[in-house]
Motif scaffolding. Structure first.
Motif, PDB file in Angstrom:
ATOM      1  N   LYS A 106       0.836  -1.202   0.000  1.00 25.51           N
ATOM      2  CA  LYS A 106       0.000   0.000   0.000  1.00 25.51           C
ATOM      3  C   LYS A 106       0.870   1.251   0.000  1.00 25.51           C
ATOM      4  N   GLU A 107       0.437   2.249  -0.729  1.00 28.69           N
ATOM      5  CA  GLU A 107       1.219   3.476  -0.865  1.00 28.69           C
ATOM      6  C   GLU A 107       1.515   4.110   0.490  1.00 28.69           C
ATOM      7  N   GLU A 108       0.546   4.072   1.397  1.00 24.77           N
ATOM      8  CA  GLU A 108       0.748   4.712   2.695  1.00 24.77           C
ATOM      9  C   GLU A 108       1.768   3.979   3.563  1.00 24.77           C
ATOM     10  N   LEU A 109       2.093   2.720   3.182  1.00 26.89           N
ATOM     11  CA  LEU A 109       3.093   1.982   3.951  1.00 26.89           C
ATOM     12  C   LEU A 109       4.512   2.181   3.431  1.00 26.89           C
ATOM     13  N   LYS A 110       4.653   2.698   2.225  1.00 20.82           N
ATOM     14  CA  LYS A 110       5.988   2.811   1.644  1.00 20.82           C
ATOM     15  C   LYS A 110       6.928   3.713   2.450  1.00 20.82           C
ATOM     16  N   TYR A 119       5.459  -7.143  -1.167  1.00 21.48           N
ATOM     17  CA  TYR A 119       5.939  -7.633   0.125  1.00 21.48           C
ATOM     18  C   TYR A 119       7.080  -8.625  -0.057  1.00 21.48           C
ATOM     19  N   ALA A 120       7.042  -9.420  -1.121  1.00 24.84           N
ATOM     20  CA  ALA A 120       8.133 -10.359  -1.375  1.00 24.84           C
ATOM     21  C   ALA A 120       9.457  -9.629  -1.547  1.00 24.84           C
ATOM     22  N   GLU A 121       9.433  -8.496  -2.280  1.00 27.57           N
ATOM     23  CA  GLU A 121      10.658  -7.716  -2.456  1.00 27.57           C
ATOM     24  C   GLU A 121      11.145  -7.174  -1.117  1.00 27.57           C
ATOM     25  N   TRP A 122      10.248  -6.695  -0.302  1.00 23.86           N
ATOM     26  CA  TRP A 122      10.614  -6.160   1.015  1.00 23.86           C
ATOM     27  C   TRP A 122      11.223  -7.242   1.893  1.00 23.86           C
ATOM     28  N   ILE A 136       8.829  -6.114  16.208  1.00 22.73           N
ATOM     29  CA  ILE A 136       8.953  -5.583  17.575  1.00 22.73           C
ATOM     30  C   ILE A 136       8.310  -4.208  17.675  1.00 22.73           C
ATOM     31  N   ARG A 137       8.553  -3.346  16.684  1.00 22.04           N
ATOM     32  CA  ARG A 137       7.959  -2.007  16.711  1.00 22.04           C
ATOM     33  C   ARG A 137       6.433  -2.083  16.673  1.00 22.04           C
ATOM     34  N   GLU A 138       5.892  -3.032  15.903  1.00 21.48           N
ATOM     35  CA  GLU A 138       4.434  -3.140  15.839  1.00 21.48           C
ATOM     36  C   GLU A 138       3.840  -3.593  17.172  1.00 21.48           C
ATOM     37  N   VAL A 139       4.599  -4.341  17.942  1.00 21.27           N
ATOM     38  CA  VAL A 139       4.139  -4.771  19.264  1.00 21.27           C
ATOM     39  C   VAL A 139       4.314  -3.656  20.296  1.00 21.27           C
ATOM     40  N   GLU A 140       5.448  -2.978  20.243  1.00 22.22           N
ATOM     41  CA  GLU A 140       5.796  -2.046  21.316  1.00 22.22           C
ATOM     42  C   GLU A 140       5.402  -0.599  21.019  1.00 22.22           C
ATOM     43  N   GLU A 141       5.268  -0.231  19.738  1.00 22.52           N
ATOM     44  CA  GLU A 141       4.946   1.150  19.381  1.00 22.52           C
ATOM     45  C   GLU A 141       3.588   1.280  18.698  1.00 22.52           C
ATOM     46  N   GLY A 142       3.297   0.403  17.739  1.00 23.17           N
ATOM     47  CA  GLY A 142       2.005   0.480  17.069  1.00 23.17           C
ATOM     48  C   GLY A 142       2.035  -0.136  15.685  1.00 23.17           C
ATOM     49  N   LEU A 143       0.880  -0.607  15.248  1.00 20.40           N
ATOM     50  CA  LEU A 143       0.730  -1.257  13.950  1.00 20.40           C
ATOM     51  C   LEU A 143       0.724  -0.228  12.826  1.00 20.40           C
ATOM     52  N   GLU A 144       1.627  -0.393  11.871  1.00 22.67           N
ATOM     53  CA  GLU A 144       1.688   0.449  10.674  1.00 22.67           C
ATOM     54  C   GLU A 144       1.786   1.933  11.005  1.00 22.67           C
ATOM     55  N   GLY A 145       2.527   2.245  12.054  1.00 28.93           N
ATOM     56  CA  GLY A 145       2.732   3.638  12.419  1.00 28.93           C
ATOM     57  C   GLY A 145       1.606   4.256  13.218  1.00 28.93           C
ATOM     58  N   THR A 146       0.559   3.488  13.520  1.00 25.87           N
ATOM     59  CA  THR A 146      -0.526   3.978  14.373  1.00 25.87           C
ATOM     60  C   THR A 146      -0.124   3.789  15.841  1.00 25.87           C
TER      61      THR A 146
END
Length: 330
Positions: A106-110, A119-122, A136-146
């Protein structure tokens, strides 16, 4: 002390209540968008919310949303449903399975993932430890920057195989677990490769009591289930209501076999309701009310006929076992 991490706060395990252990609430996977598979797009949060309200009306308390980053999740929409219904929701960090990874990022995730097309390339470009840092960041800070955090970490493997990229994400998730102590969930395609997953996790020094394996009822093999249960892992029988795969009698027999063998403390039950046609308020399906409203009474009746305490088992599967399975073991 142990705790459950919801999207917005940590709670005591005994606050989790009656829990569906594997569902999908709002998601729009680009893989299925590209193929024109509208049935696999849960893209109307208001309709999803109505099903969540049905679950609550019948006594449901918590839903574990197993939608990972590569399955087109909508974190803010799921959070709004949690806030508007009062149903507790646990989110998921990590990955699904390799055939989905050809989907476009998704563009907002780039800005968060880097300028990768898929996702395969990433996943291919990053090291195991770099992927672990993301989880780890998704657990400790937030999912997808939220600011809304994950309460479990997930990986997946395909049908009768584990690809190199899937092994890479498995190891990344294992390392993220060591850092965060978040519970681990695995996707098994049609219930296959569970034992192979366990061997790879052992090589990462994972205590398998912190793991739940999904879709065990898709492979209705009692001997296989006993082999997995003997390791201490949880088994998720999460295809309830999907008669095209097997009648409910088969799933209930598999669960009661687990009880007979002494593994009732490792059973989780859910519906993996990830199609419009499974939802009541999208397309007149059985909906999120089906398990709690119809399957539970049937299971209690069948268990009682077999000489078990059906109500006690339901409390284990939907209250006590999820409270242990989804706890952070800090």
């Amino acid at each position: 002390m142990s705790f459950i991490r919801t999207l917005t706060k940590d709670i005591a395990p005994d606050q989790m209540g009656f829990t569906y252990s594997h569902e999908h609430i709002v998601c729009r996977p680009d893989f299925w968008v590209q193929k024109g598979e509208d049935d696999l797009l849960l893209d109307d949060p208001e309709k999803s919310k109505l099903d969540v309200l049905d679950f609550k009306r019948l006594g449901g308390d918590t839903i574990v949303d197993a939608t990972a980053i590569d399955y087109g999740r909508d974190v803010p929409a799921v959070h709004r449903i949690m806030e508007e219904t009062g149903v507790t929701i646990v989110g998921t960090a990590g990955f699904n399975k390799s055939f989905l990874w050809d989907a476009k990022i998704k563009e907002e995730l780039k800005p968060l993932l880097g300028n990768y097309r898929t996702y395969a390339e990433w996943i291919d470009a990053k090291s195991i430890n770099e992927l672990a840092d993301w989880v780890i960041r998704e657990v400790e800070e937030g999912l997808e920057g939220t600011p809304f955090k994950a309460g479990q970490v997930k990986f997946g493997t395909g049908y009768n195989r584990i690809t190199p990229l899937e092994e890479k994400t498995l190891r990344a998730v294992a390392r993220a677990h060591h850092e965060t102590k978040a519970p681990i969930h695995s996707h098994t395609e049609v219930g296959t490769m569970g034992l192979e997953q366990l061997e790879l996790l052992r090589s990462e020094n994972i205590n398998l009591e912190y793991l739940s394996l999904g879709h065990m009822d898709r492979n209705p093999d009692p001997y296989y289930h006993e082999q997995i249960a003997s390791t201490g892992a949880f088994l998720s029988f999460d295809g309830i209501g999907k008669i095209k795969y097997a009648p409910e009698s088969t799933r209930i027999a598999l669960v009661l076999n687990m009880v007979r063998k002494g593994y009732e403390d490792q059973v989780l039950i859910s519906g993996d309701t990830a199609r419009k046609t499974y939802y009541k308020h999208y397309d007149y399906g059985l909906g999120l009310e089906y398990i709690i409203g119809k399957w539970v009474p049937r299971f209690i009746d069948e268990a009682n006929r077999e000489g078990f305490d059906g109500e006690k088992l339901i409390r284990k599967f939907f209250v006590e076992n999820p409270a242990r399975c989804f706890s952070f073991k800090k």
